[in-house]
Scaffold this active site. Sequence first.
Site, PDB file in Angstrom:
ATOM      1  N   THR A 132       0.816  -1.217   0.000  1.00  0.00           N
ATOM      2  CA  THR A 132       0.000   0.000   0.000  1.00  0.00           C
ATOM      3  C   THR A 132       0.849   1.267   0.000  1.00  0.00           C
ATOM      4  OG1 THR A 132      -1.539   1.251   1.383  1.00  0.00           O
ATOM      5  CG2 THR A 132      -0.102  -0.235   2.537  1.00  0.00           C
ATOM      6  N   ASP A 133       0.269   2.358  -0.490  1.00  0.00           N
ATOM      7  CA  ASP A 133       0.973   3.649  -0.426  1.00  0.00           C
ATOM      8  C   ASP A 133       1.041   4.180   1.009  1.00  0.00           C
ATOM      9  OD1 ASP A 133      -1.692   4.375  -0.084  1.00  0.00           O
ATOM     10  OD2 ASP A 133      -1.746   5.834  -1.720  1.00  0.00           O
ATOM     11  N   GLU A 134       0.247   3.593   1.930  1.00  0.00           N
ATOM     12  CA  GLU A 134       0.241   4.109   3.310  1.00  0.00           C
ATOM     13  C   GLU A 134       1.581   3.913   4.014  1.00  0.00           C
ATOM     14  OE1 GLU A 134      -3.144   3.375   5.711  1.00  0.00           O
ATOM     15  OE2 GLU A 134      -4.534   3.486   4.032  1.00  0.00           O
ATOM     16  N   TYR A 157      -2.035  -0.527  10.935  1.00  0.00           N
ATOM     17  CA  TYR A 157      -2.150  -1.183   9.624  1.00  0.00           C
ATOM     18  C   TYR A 157      -0.937  -0.889   8.761  1.00  0.00           C
ATOM     19  CZ  TYR A 157      -3.403  -1.655   4.689  1.00  0.00           C
ATOM     20  OH  TYR A 157      -3.375  -1.949   3.353  1.00  0.00           O
ATOM     21  N   LYS A 161       2.077  -3.332   7.272  1.00  0.00           N
ATOM     22  CA  LYS A 161       2.379  -3.510   5.843  1.00  0.00           C
ATOM     23  C   LYS A 161       3.832  -3.102   5.556  1.00  0.00           C
ATOM     24  CE  LYS A 161      -0.051  -4.569   2.892  1.00  0.00           C
ATOM     25  NZ  LYS A 161      -0.473  -5.908   2.341  1.00  0.00           N
TER      26      LYS A 161
HETATM   27  P1  NAD Z   1      -9.801  -7.348   1.862  1.00  0.00           P
HETATM   28  O1  NAD Z   1      -9.852  -7.074   3.330  1.00  0.00           O
HETATM   29  O2  NAD Z   1     -11.014  -7.078   1.025  1.00  0.00           O
HETATM   30  O3  NAD Z   1      -9.436  -8.879   1.629  1.00  0.00           O
HETATM   31  C1  NAD Z   1      -8.442  -9.545   2.341  1.00  0.00           C
HETATM   32  C2  NAD Z   1      -8.587 -11.044   2.101  1.00  0.00           C
HETATM   33  O4  NAD Z   1      -7.556 -11.710   2.842  1.00  0.00           O
HETATM   34  C3  NAD Z   1      -9.922 -11.621   2.582  1.00  0.00           C
HETATM   35  O5  NAD Z   1     -10.456 -12.473   1.601  1.00  0.00           O
HETATM   36  C4  NAD Z   1      -9.558 -12.391   3.829  1.00  0.00           C
HETATM   37  O6  NAD Z   1     -10.403 -13.512   4.074  1.00  0.00           O
HETATM   38  C5  NAD Z   1      -8.125 -12.830   3.511  1.00  0.00           C
HETATM   39  N1  NAD Z   1      -7.340 -13.091   4.724  1.00  0.00           N
HETATM   40  C6  NAD Z   1      -7.234 -12.273   5.809  1.00  0.00           C
HETATM   41  N2  NAD Z   1      -6.460 -12.862   6.747  1.00  0.00           N
HETATM   42  C7  NAD Z   1      -6.044 -14.048   6.213  1.00  0.00           C
HETATM   43  C8  NAD Z   1      -5.206 -15.105   6.701  1.00  0.00           C
HETATM   44  N3  NAD Z   1      -4.659 -15.047   7.921  1.00  0.00           N
HETATM   45  N4  NAD Z   1      -4.973 -16.149   5.897  1.00  0.00           N
HETATM   46  C9  NAD Z   1      -5.546 -16.213   4.661  1.00  0.00           C
HETATM   47  N5  NAD Z   1      -6.361 -15.272   4.173  1.00  0.00           N
HETATM   48  C10 NAD Z   1      -6.602 -14.193   4.935  1.00  0.00           C
HETATM   49  O7  NAD Z   1      -8.536  -6.573   1.328  1.00  0.00           O
HETATM   50  P2  NAD Z   1      -8.304  -5.796  -0.044  1.00  0.00           P
HETATM   51  O8  NAD Z   1      -8.812  -4.427   0.103  1.00  0.00           O
HETATM   52  O9  NAD Z   1      -8.746  -6.651  -1.159  1.00  0.00           O
HETATM   53  O10 NAD Z   1      -6.698  -5.707  -0.033  1.00  0.00           O
HETATM   54  C11 NAD Z   1      -5.913  -6.751  -0.568  1.00  0.00           C
HETATM   55  C12 NAD Z   1      -4.451  -6.401  -0.411  1.00  0.00           C
HETATM   56  O11 NAD Z   1      -4.163  -5.183  -1.066  1.00  0.00           O
HETATM   57  C13 NAD Z   1      -4.025  -6.206   1.053  1.00  0.00           C
HETATM   58  O12 NAD Z   1      -2.739  -6.734   1.208  1.00  0.00           O
HETATM   59  C14 NAD Z   1      -4.007  -4.690   1.232  1.00  0.00           C
HETATM   60  O13 NAD Z   1      -3.070  -4.304   2.208  1.00  0.00           O
HETATM   61  C15 NAD Z   1      -3.586  -4.251  -0.155  1.00  0.00           C
HETATM   62  N6  NAD Z   1      -4.060  -2.922  -0.542  1.00  0.00           N
HETATM   63  C16 NAD Z   1      -5.393  -2.614  -0.513  1.00  0.00           C
HETATM   64  C17 NAD Z   1      -5.827  -1.358  -0.948  1.00  0.00           C
HETATM   65  C18 NAD Z   1      -7.278  -0.969  -0.962  1.00  0.00           C
HETATM   66  O14 NAD Z   1      -7.588   0.175  -1.271  1.00  0.00           O
HETATM   67  N7  NAD Z   1      -8.218  -1.860  -0.662  1.00  0.00           N
HETATM   68  C19 NAD Z   1      -4.883  -0.426  -1.390  1.00  0.00           C
HETATM   69  C20 NAD Z   1      -3.523  -0.761  -1.353  1.00  0.00           C
HETATM   70  C21 NAD Z   1      -3.127  -2.024  -0.951  1.00  0.00           C
HETATM   71  O1  DAU Z   2      -4.152   4.010   0.428  1.00  0.00           O
HETATM   72  C1  DAU Z   2      -4.350   2.635   0.352  1.00  0.00           C
HETATM   73  C2  DAU Z   2      -5.222   2.172   1.504  1.00  0.00           C
HETATM   74  O2  DAU Z   2      -6.527   2.649   1.244  1.00  0.00           O
HETATM   75  C3  DAU Z   2      -5.229   0.656   1.673  1.00  0.00           C
HETATM   76  O3  DAU Z   2      -3.949   0.220   2.013  1.00  0.00           O
HETATM   77  C4  DAU Z   2      -6.226   0.239   2.755  1.00  0.00           C
HETATM   78  O4  DAU Z   2      -6.300  -1.179   2.810  1.00  0.00           O
HETATM   79  C5  DAU Z   2      -7.581   0.789   2.400  1.00  0.00           C
HETATM   80  O5  DAU Z   2      -8.510   0.491   3.428  1.00  0.00           O
HETATM   81  C6  DAU Z   2      -7.514   2.310   2.179  1.00  0.00           C
HETATM   82  O6  DAU Z   2      -7.255   3.005   3.438  1.00  0.00           O
HETATM   83  P1  DAU Z   2      -8.027   4.348   3.849  1.00  0.00           P
HETATM   84  O7  DAU Z   2      -8.010   4.462   5.311  1.00  0.00           O
HETATM   85  O8  DAU Z   2      -7.550   5.502   3.044  1.00  0.00           O
HETATM   86  O9  DAU Z   2      -9.513   3.958   3.297  1.00  0.00           O
HETATM   87  P2  DAU Z   2     -10.968   4.173   3.945  1.00  0.00           P
HETATM   88  O10 DAU Z   2     -11.961   3.806   2.891  1.00  0.00           O
HETATM   89  O11 DAU Z   2     -11.089   3.528   5.285  1.00  0.00           O
HETATM   90  O12 DAU Z   2     -11.024   5.753   4.165  1.00  0.00           O
HETATM   91  C7  DAU Z   2     -10.873   6.654   3.072  1.00  0.00           C
HETATM   92  C8  DAU Z   2     -10.904   8.063   3.634  1.00  0.00           C
HETATM   93  O13 DAU Z   2     -12.225   8.323   4.127  1.00  0.00           O
HETATM   94  C9  DAU Z   2      -9.985   8.282   4.826  1.00  0.00           C
HETATM   95  O14 DAU Z   2      -9.488   9.612   4.790  1.00  0.00           O
HETATM   96  C10 DAU Z   2     -10.886   8.112   6.031  1.00  0.00           C
HETATM   97  C11 DAU Z   2     -12.220   8.644   5.521  1.00  0.00           C
HETATM   98  N1  DAU Z   2     -13.431   8.014   6.109  1.00  0.00           N
HETATM   99  C12 DAU Z   2     -13.506   6.656   6.119  1.00  0.00           C
HETATM  100  C13 DAU Z   2     -14.605   6.028   6.667  1.00  0.00           C
HETATM  101  C14 DAU Z   2     -14.699   4.522   6.702  1.00  0.00           C
HETATM  102  C15 DAU Z   2     -14.445   8.822   6.587  1.00  0.00           C
HETATM  103  O15 DAU Z   2     -14.383  10.061   6.558  1.00  0.00           O
HETATM  104  N2  DAU Z   2     -15.549   8.193   7.121  1.00  0.00           N
HETATM  105  C16 DAU Z   2     -15.667   6.836   7.191  1.00  0.00           C
HETATM  106  O16 DAU Z   2     -16.712   6.346   7.716  1.00  0.00           O
END
Ligand code: NAD
Ligand code: DAU
Length: 350
Positions: A132-134, A157, A161
């Site tokens: 992730t970019d975080e 988180y 990562k």
């Molecule tokens: P998600 O939470 O939707 O899915 C995660 C999956 O991992 C689920 O299917 C869950 O059952 C599985 N999982 C969790 N713990 C596990 C374990 N111990 N063993 C096996 N499986 C397990 O997540 P996502 O949003 O699809 O993100 C996927 C990946 O991409 C993550 O590594 C996350 O850090 C990264 N990522 C996500 C975002 C985003 O915006 N969603 C952005 C940047 C990076």
């Molecule tokens: O940048 C990549 C990341 O983006 C991934 O690594 C994470 O897995 C993914 O969850 C996401 O993280 P964020 O914290 O940025 O996403 P989220 O959707 O939780 O929140 C987006 C923005 O909205 C953040 O500034 C927090 C704000 N927010 C979020 C929720 C859930 C609100 O204002 N209200 C809310 O109820």
Amino acid sequence: MGKKILITGGAGFIGSHVVRLFVNKYPDYRIYNLDKLTYAGNLENLKDVEDRPNYTFIKGDINDAAFLDELFATHRFDGVIHLAAESHVDRSIADPLAFINTNIIGTLNLLNAAKDTWQGDGEGKLFYHVSTDEVYGSLGEEGFFVETTPYDPRSPYSASKASSDHLVRAYHHTYGLPVVISNCSNNYGPNQFPEKLIPLVINNIKHNKPLPIYGDGKYTRDWLWVIDHAEAIELIFHKGKNGETYNIGGNNERKNIELVHTLCDIMDDLLGRPAGTSRQLISFVKDRPGHDRRYAIDAAKLKNELGWEPTISPEEGLRLTAQWYLANEQWLNNVTSGAYQKYYELQYDV
Ligand code: NAD
Ligand code: DAU
């Protein structure tokens, strides 16, 4: 014979799009989806590919090292695309340990299994870590994250990562494990669990519930269409250079409040409500502790070296997303019943 690829977390949001892409595009590959099926994992996401001959689902936990060793010894995978993780920042603030276990120890277990299986013979092998970019921390009003931006994670988180990224690089340098890492921005699109901002807002508008905006709503994210992300992963998996890192972004920065306004207007249109109805649901609530102000990705390396660019405009992507959630009412009802209600009450104090 095609490659044998293990995709972890394939029942989750991004993972399910990656699994679908590989299963459809590479009929000669064998795709193994390893997922624990936590609250975020949902096999409904993969109904359309579950019977394909080149697809196998394996229920299992990456925290179980002995299970992984046996799995790798049995299947001798050529590649790993590692997405399994605890992924929600708010949950990491409430319960960091689950993030340490899965995101750090789980990744370490996978690295060990791959290293022991490939035994220094990296020819045709790859461990692809999705991050992730975080990990780069928070930006001010100006500037972008590049691949060399120093790590500065600021939530449990992102710290977990960042730690997993360091372990992947350490296994590359110490043991010669063939690896690539990509760090991407906020994904959106179909199948995202409604704890995250966009599907949460869509679901709440549908039910005429308040739309919780943390703090002043001027926090900024760079939104990436999930299918564009899956395509970037597929490209990097095949064409990325061993040991390299690639940033992936949507080139689509929005302040949260602007994004929610756009979503409100799209939802009013789709639901046939008078313009402005949904905006009245906006409710500013207490801020997320340690909330990162701004993320923005410079994805020039991926564009210049591998030719990848996002394909979809934000307005088009948000409309497609809203339409998907409205058309998949049963999916949304299934994931928001039960445990989700408890989580919601605790998180939003309602
Ligand atoms: P998600 O939470 O939707 O899915 C995660 C999956 O991992 C689920 O299917 C869950 O059952 C599985 N999982 C969790 N713990 C596990 C374990 N111990 N063993 C096996 N499986 C397990 O997540 P996502 O949003 O699809 O993100 C996927 C990946 O991409 C993550 O590594 C996350 O850090 C990264 N990522 C996500 C975002 C985003 O915006 N969603 C952005 C940047 C990076
Ligand atoms: O940048 C990549 C990341 O983006 C991934 O690594 C994470 O897995 C993914 O969850 C996401 O993280 P964020 O914290 O940025 O996403 P989220 O959707 O939780 O929140 C987006 C923005 O909205 C953040 O500034 C927090 C704000 N927010 C979020 C929720 C859930 C609100 O204002 N209200 C809310 O109820």
